[in-house]
Design a protein around this motif. Structure first.
Motif, PDB file in Angstrom:
ATOM      1  N   GLY A   8      43.718  26.463  16.493  1.00 12.43           N
ATOM      2  CA  GLY A   8      44.583  25.577  16.873  1.00 12.43           C
ATOM      3  C   GLY A   8      45.750  25.735  16.128  1.00 12.43           C
ATOM      4  N   SER A   9      45.726  26.566  15.208  1.00 16.82           N
ATOM      5  CA  SER A   9      46.977  26.708  14.198  1.00 16.82           C
ATOM      6  C   SER A   9      48.214  27.798  14.726  1.00 16.82           C
ATOM      7  N   GLU A  10      47.534  28.407  15.785  1.00 10.35           N
ATOM      8  CA  GLU A  10      48.706  29.220  16.470  1.00 10.35           C
ATOM      9  C   GLU A  10      48.861  28.706  18.050  1.00 10.35           C
ATOM     10  N   PRO A  11      50.183  29.138  18.414  1.00 12.86           N
ATOM     11  CA  PRO A  11      50.534  28.484  19.642  1.00 12.86           C
ATOM     12  C   PRO A  11      49.812  28.784  20.638  1.00 12.86           C
ATOM     13  N   PRO A  12      49.830  27.899  21.946  1.00  7.35           N
ATOM     14  CA  PRO A  12      49.101  27.994  22.971  1.00  7.35           C
ATOM     15  C   PRO A  12      49.636  29.371  23.714  1.00  7.35           C
ATOM     16  N   VAL A  13      48.828  30.147  24.744  1.00 14.55           N
ATOM     17  CA  VAL A  13      49.090  31.017  25.415  1.00 14.55           C
ATOM     18  C   VAL A  13      48.893  30.963  26.921  1.00 14.55           C
ATOM     19  N   HIS A  14      49.912  31.350  27.783  1.00 15.75           N
ATOM     20  CA  HIS A  14      49.882  31.031  29.005  1.00 15.75           C
ATOM     21  C   HIS A  14      49.760  32.487  29.619  1.00 15.75           C
ATOM     22  N   PHE A  15      48.765  32.424  30.720  1.00 12.80           N
ATOM     23  CA  PHE A  15      48.357  33.671  31.164  1.00 12.80           C
ATOM     24  C   PHE A  15      48.733  33.885  32.583  1.00 12.80           C
ATOM     25  N   ILE A  16      49.767  34.956  32.962  1.00 13.88           N
ATOM     26  CA  ILE A  16      50.035  35.039  34.403  1.00 13.88           C
ATOM     27  C   ILE A  16      49.139  36.296  34.975  1.00 13.88           C
ATOM     28  N   VAL A  17      48.384  35.912  36.124  1.00 13.34           N
ATOM     29  CA  VAL A  17      47.539  36.854  36.599  1.00 13.34           C
ATOM     30  C   VAL A  17      47.810  37.007  38.185  1.00 13.34           C
ATOM     31  N   PRO A  18      47.746  38.322  38.831  1.00 18.31           N
ATOM     32  CA  PRO A  18      48.353  38.459  40.126  1.00 18.31           C
ATOM     33  C   PRO A  18      47.184  38.271  41.030  1.00 18.31           C
ATOM     34  N   GLY A  19      46.773  37.018  41.188  1.00 18.59           N
ATOM     35  CA  GLY A  19      45.473  36.856  42.083  1.00 18.59           C
ATOM     36  C   GLY A  19      44.791  35.655  41.429  1.00 18.59           C
ATOM     37  N   PRO A  20      43.631  35.209  41.989  1.00 21.97           N
ATOM     38  CA  PRO A  20      42.567  34.499  41.584  1.00 21.97           C
ATOM     39  C   PRO A  20      41.837  34.978  40.578  1.00 21.97           C
ATOM     40  N   LEU A  21      41.688  34.271  39.359  1.00 18.96           N
ATOM     41  CA  LEU A  21      41.075  34.830  38.169  1.00 18.96           C
ATOM     42  C   LEU A  21      39.776  35.275  38.633  1.00 18.96           C
ATOM     43  N   GLU A  22      38.824  34.860  39.493  1.00 20.11           N
ATOM     44  CA  GLU A  22      37.615  35.185  39.783  1.00 20.11           C
ATOM     45  C   GLU A  22      37.388  36.448  40.651  1.00 20.11           C
ATOM     46  N   THR A  23      38.461  37.224  41.091  1.00 23.08           N
ATOM     47  CA  THR A  23      38.377  38.356  41.401  1.00 23.08           C
ATOM     48  C   THR A  23      37.664  39.173  40.831  1.00 23.08           C
ATOM     49  N   LEU A  24      36.697  39.868  41.726  1.00 24.30           N
ATOM     50  CA  LEU A  24      35.721  41.009  40.997  1.00 24.30           C
ATOM     51  C   LEU A  24      36.120  42.252  40.971  1.00 24.30           C
ATOM     52  N   THR A  25      37.115  42.465  40.234  1.00 24.22           N
ATOM     53  CA  THR A  25      37.499  43.855  39.847  1.00 24.22           C
ATOM     54  C   THR A  25      37.688  43.961  38.219  1.00 24.22           C
ATOM     55  N   GLY A  26      37.684  45.109  37.841  1.00 28.40           N
ATOM     56  CA  GLY A  26      37.446  45.169  36.240  1.00 28.40           C
ATOM     57  C   GLY A  26      38.828  44.596  35.456  1.00 28.40           C
ATOM     58  N   GLY A  27      39.735  44.648  36.200  1.00 33.56           N
ATOM     59  CA  GLY A  27      40.922  44.262  35.311  1.00 33.56           C
ATOM     60  C   GLY A  27      40.875  42.714  35.407  1.00 33.56           C
ATOM     61  N   PHE A  28      40.586  41.953  36.426  1.00 34.14           N
ATOM     62  CA  PHE A  28      40.383  40.575  36.528  1.00 34.14           C
ATOM     63  C   PHE A  28      39.196  40.059  35.555  1.00 34.14           C
ATOM     64  N   ILE A  29      38.058  40.819  35.630  1.00 30.05           N
ATOM     65  CA  ILE A  29      36.899  40.467  34.380  1.00 30.05           C
ATOM     66  C   ILE A  29      37.460  40.432  33.382  1.00 30.05           C
ATOM     67  N   TYR A  30      38.200  41.531  32.995  1.00 27.27           N
ATOM     68  CA  TYR A  30      38.789  41.479  31.651  1.00 27.27           C
ATOM     69  C   TYR A  30      39.520  40.222  31.326  1.00 27.27           C
ATOM     70  N   ASP A  31      40.774  40.058  32.299  1.00 30.55           N
ATOM     71  CA  ASP A  31      41.255  38.831  32.175  1.00 30.55           C
ATOM     72  C   ASP A  31      40.684  37.615  31.771  1.00 30.55           C
ATOM     73  N   ARG A  32      39.754  37.502  32.762  1.00 31.28           N
ATOM     74  CA  ARG A  32      38.809  36.132  32.759  1.00 31.28           C
ATOM     75  C   ARG A  32      38.241  35.840  31.443  1.00 31.28           C
ATOM     76  N   HIS A  33      37.724  36.974  30.821  1.00 34.08           N
ATOM     77  CA  HIS A  33      37.005  36.925  29.542  1.00 34.08           C
ATOM     78  C   HIS A  33      37.944  36.463  28.275  1.00 34.08           C
ATOM     79  N   MET A  34      39.275  37.019  28.431  1.00 32.14           N
ATOM     80  CA  MET A  34      40.377  36.938  27.639  1.00 32.14           C
ATOM     81  C   MET A  34      40.690  35.352  27.481  1.00 32.14           C
ATOM     82  N   VAL A  35      40.720  34.911  28.771  1.00 31.50           N
ATOM     83  CA  VAL A  35      41.194  33.473  29.138  1.00 31.50           C
ATOM     84  C   VAL A  35      40.197  32.374  28.522  1.00 31.50           C
ATOM     85  N   GLU A  36      38.824  32.797  28.726  1.00 29.75           N
ATOM     86  CA  GLU A  36      37.723  32.081  28.338  1.00 29.75           C
ATOM     87  C   GLU A  36      37.724  32.271  26.684  1.00 29.75           C
TER      88      GLU A  36
END
Length: 359
Positions: A8-36
């Protein structure tokens, strides 16, 4: 509450993704884990899921994405997935001076298979321009980091954060099914994945006993239809199954029953499906044109991309030689220990987003 004094000492991060985060492609799976990971660390601001066919989005979808950037307060930290980044170039140019924008590049858009020369040039120039404006760049492989030098990106602004291995892999007990050797390929149905090359190569081995399972969504409906037609043209209807997207429990069963993992991809940003196959202990055959992880390169047998005859000959050798497949499986098990996990990847991603030097 976490005992981590830095949480919590660093600022919050917004994440812009080009579609539903639950999309089953490698790029979205990667983004989802980073968001989690950001959410677990108390760092997640908001996930902004854009609508539209990025990177070829319609003007109104681009305008909606630009509105997201416009609505962010000054000095907010914002990660933009590379599929959306170039389309939002004008908005990035406008807001980069007041925002802390980080690009997440899985692989350059200009490296996508099937583009015309004009499209390659347009994507290259657009991505080169916008990458000069962002504060930092995160990439999923060292090869992609090296590739970005061609875009005029200084190495000091690039951070490599390799993906982790899927959680379901630990449940795989690889015991190839009796009967025909099952060959597995996991990847979306796009030209870059080279499923057509794999099918043509296997057609040259029709006298041998095998079944081919292709798992992955039809992200390019035109190409998916072409693949289905190709199966018929090659008279492989009874030997090839196009499964589409499947749940994780089915992925476990398919990896467990398969005797060979095959990828004829023309290019990969990292090759998450390949890394999962190595971690599951499968023998792996893939191409040498991909930016796959070093442990995958150590484990896999590699052939030139796009070479049907070479791939067919190599497949024939592996299909006829159980000892060769076992050697590849042994190499996979040895290399698996060198692959990362998602918890470490998420932690490294947060440091990269914050501008902490990782290596």
């Amino acid at each position: 509450m976490s005992a981590d004094p830095f949480k919590g000492s660093e600022p919050p991060v917004h994440f812009i993704v080009p579609g539903p985060l639950e999309t089953l492609t490698g790029g979205f799976i990667y983004d989802r884990h980073m968001v989690e990971g950001l959410e677990a660390a108390g760092r997640l601001g908001m996930v902004h899921e854009l609508e539209g066919n990025f990177p070829r989005a319609a003007p109104y979808d681009v305008a909606a994405g630009a509105a997201v950037l416009s609505g962010l307060p000054d000095r907010v930290r914002c990660v933009i997935d590379g599929l959306a980044l170039t389309s939002l170039g004008q908005a990035v140019f406008q807001h980069a001076p007041r925002l802390d924008i980080v690009a997440m590049i899985h692989h350059p858009l200009a490296d996508e298979t099937g583009l015309s020369e004009a499209e390659q040039t347009a994507f290259f120039q657009a991505e080169k321009a916008v990458l000069q404006e962002v504060a930092r760049i995160v990439v999923s492989s060292r090869r992609t980091a090296e590739r970005l030098a061609d875009f005029g990106v200084h190495p000091s602004s690039v951070h490599v954060v390799e993906p982790g291995i899927a959680d379901w892999v630990s449940s795989v007990e690889n015991k190839p099914a009796e009967g025909p050797l099952r060959i597995l390929s996991v990847g979306t149905m796009t030209r870059r994945k080279g499923h057509d090359i794999a099918l043509k190569a296997l057609a040259g081995c029709r006298d041998l006993d095998w079944q081919f399972d292709i798992v992955g969504g039809a992200r390019d409906p035109v190409h998916a239809a072409e693949l289905a037609a190709l199966v018929g043209e090659l008279e492989l209807d009874d030997r090839v199954s196009l499964h589409g997207e499947i749940p994780e429990e089915d992925l476990v069963h398919m990896h467990a029953a398969s005797g060979l993992f095959l990828s004829a991809s023309h290019h990969e940003g990292f090759g998450m499906a390949l890394a999962d196959a190595v971690a599951a202990g499968l023998p792996v055959l893939t191409t040498d044109a991909s930016a796959v992880a070093a442990p995958v390169r150590e484990a896999a047998q590699m052939v030139p991309a796009g070479e049907v005859a070479v791939l067919s000959e190599t497949l024939r050798g592996l299909l006829q030689d159980p000892a060769a497949r076992q050697e590849l499986a042994d190499r996979s098990r040895a290399a698996a220990m060198k692959l990362s996990d998602w918890e470490r990847a998420a932690s490294a991603f947060q440091r990269a987003v914050d501008g902490v030097i990782l290596q």
